[in-house]
Write an enzyme that holds these catalytic residues in place. Sequence first.
Site, PDB file in Angstrom:
ATOM      1  N   LYS A 111     -50.634   9.506 -75.541  1.00  0.00           N
ATOM      2  CA  LYS A 111     -49.382   8.886 -74.586  1.00  0.00           C
ATOM      3  C   LYS A 111     -48.872   7.661 -74.878  1.00  0.00           C
ATOM      4  O   LYS A 111     -47.754   7.582 -74.908  1.00  0.00           O
ATOM      5  CB  LYS A 111     -49.872   8.977 -73.071  1.00  0.00           C
ATOM      6  CG  LYS A 111     -49.927  10.539 -72.352  1.00  0.00           C
ATOM      7  CD  LYS A 111     -50.190  10.715 -71.172  1.00  0.00           C
ATOM      8  CE  LYS A 111     -50.398  11.996 -70.543  1.00  0.00           C
ATOM      9  NZ  LYS A 111     -50.960  12.117 -69.193  1.00  0.00           N
ATOM     10  N   LYS A 206     -51.187  22.277 -76.131  1.00  0.00           N
ATOM     11  CA  LYS A 206     -51.345  23.099 -74.710  1.00  0.00           C
ATOM     12  C   LYS A 206     -49.734  23.072 -74.030  1.00  0.00           C
ATOM     13  O   LYS A 206     -48.958  22.342 -74.155  1.00  0.00           O
ATOM     14  CB  LYS A 206     -52.381  22.200 -73.995  1.00  0.00           C
ATOM     15  CG  LYS A 206     -51.709  20.663 -73.757  1.00  0.00           C
ATOM     16  CD  LYS A 206     -52.871  20.037 -72.965  1.00  0.00           C
ATOM     17  CE  LYS A 206     -52.048  18.714 -72.333  1.00  0.00           C
ATOM     18  NZ  LYS A 206     -52.666  18.006 -71.363  1.00  0.00           N
ATOM     19  N   LYS A 209     -46.744  19.494 -68.921  1.00  0.00           N
ATOM     20  CA  LYS A 209     -45.617  19.216 -67.961  1.00  0.00           C
ATOM     21  C   LYS A 209     -44.744  18.313 -68.677  1.00  0.00           C
ATOM     22  O   LYS A 209     -43.678  18.030 -68.129  1.00  0.00           O
ATOM     23  CB  LYS A 209     -46.090  18.426 -66.654  1.00  0.00           C
ATOM     24  CG  LYS A 209     -46.757  19.391 -65.559  1.00  0.00           C
ATOM     25  CD  LYS A 209     -47.155  18.977 -64.142  1.00  0.00           C
ATOM     26  CE  LYS A 209     -48.074  18.140 -64.195  1.00  0.00           C
ATOM     27  NZ  LYS A 209     -49.260  18.172 -63.546  1.00  0.00           N
TER      28      LYS A 209
END
Length: 296
Positions: A111, A206, A209
């Site tokens: 991230k 994966k 969101k």
Amino acid sequence: RKRVVSGVQPTGAIHLGNYVGAIKNWIALQNSYDTLFFIVDLHAITLPYDTQQFSKATRNTAAIYLACGVDTSKASVFVQSHVRAHVELMWLLSSATPIGWLNRMIQFKEKSHKAGDENVGVALLTYPVLMASDILLYQSDFVPVGEDQKQHLELTRELAERVNYLYGGRKWKKLGERGGAIFKIPEPLIPPAGARVMSLSDGLSKMSKSATSDQSRINLLDPKDEVAQECQDMNWGTFKTLLTDALVDPIQVRHEEIISDPAYLDGVLAEGAMKAAAIADATLNNVYQAMGFLRR
Ligand code: TYM
């Protein structure tokens, strides 16, 4: 009774991966364990988010828990920020967390790499300490999560051992199950199948969101018609529509009912927070004491 805790961030759309990897498994556990399921709003502010939609997203996530079958006569459902002890314990734990442990976290690396050092808040680095606090406050035995949270669980276990070692002392050692009585050492429960549901558009990532395209996932709140249109010319379109009909439809119907009665939902969250705070405050108090603080 053994205790189970888990949570989901109220960011982006809750999708099939969250359901199969986590929420679905909570439902079976609530019958045999003391369960607490929270909406981790404090975790959600570690990346840019929409303040206008934030409280709505938090409510929506709570309603999804119930729509998926979390039974509030068995489980406590609450919002993380409503129980102050989470942040308080996090500060205490962060003093015992080596920075190196946090720098090694895969999710942090991924991230922060995307956003760049100057754009990433410190909270993204300390995120796993807050997660450890969520778990350790409740002396949890088991934490049902998807594969991507495994490393955070390992950090939680190591941190619990470390605090037990640093501040446990002889007086505490006798009480604990595994050599430490400040915190119980929790175990992750990762489902044998469905722990890593993959993206629909990129088989190497994966389902997530934070992926920009809604087409990469099945959202539990996807409007059906829209779904159909979106899938028209895609070879997995038939599959997505079928799956949505079978699984997501009933969840949406229940979600609609629950979200349309805010007073009921508020009541559930207030009661959940009250029960949670009673357990959390007792642990927090023990930690302050073990760390030698002057108590009021
Ligand atoms: P979050 O909100 O990213 O995801 C919620 C849960 O869904 C699982 N999951 C998946 N499982 C299978 N396939 C996928 N593609 C997939 N994507 C997500 C996650 O593993 C998770 O179980 N840090 C956590 C929330 C958290 C938490 C906690 C969990 C905060 N404190 C304490 C347990 C205990 C997170 O961001 O999950």
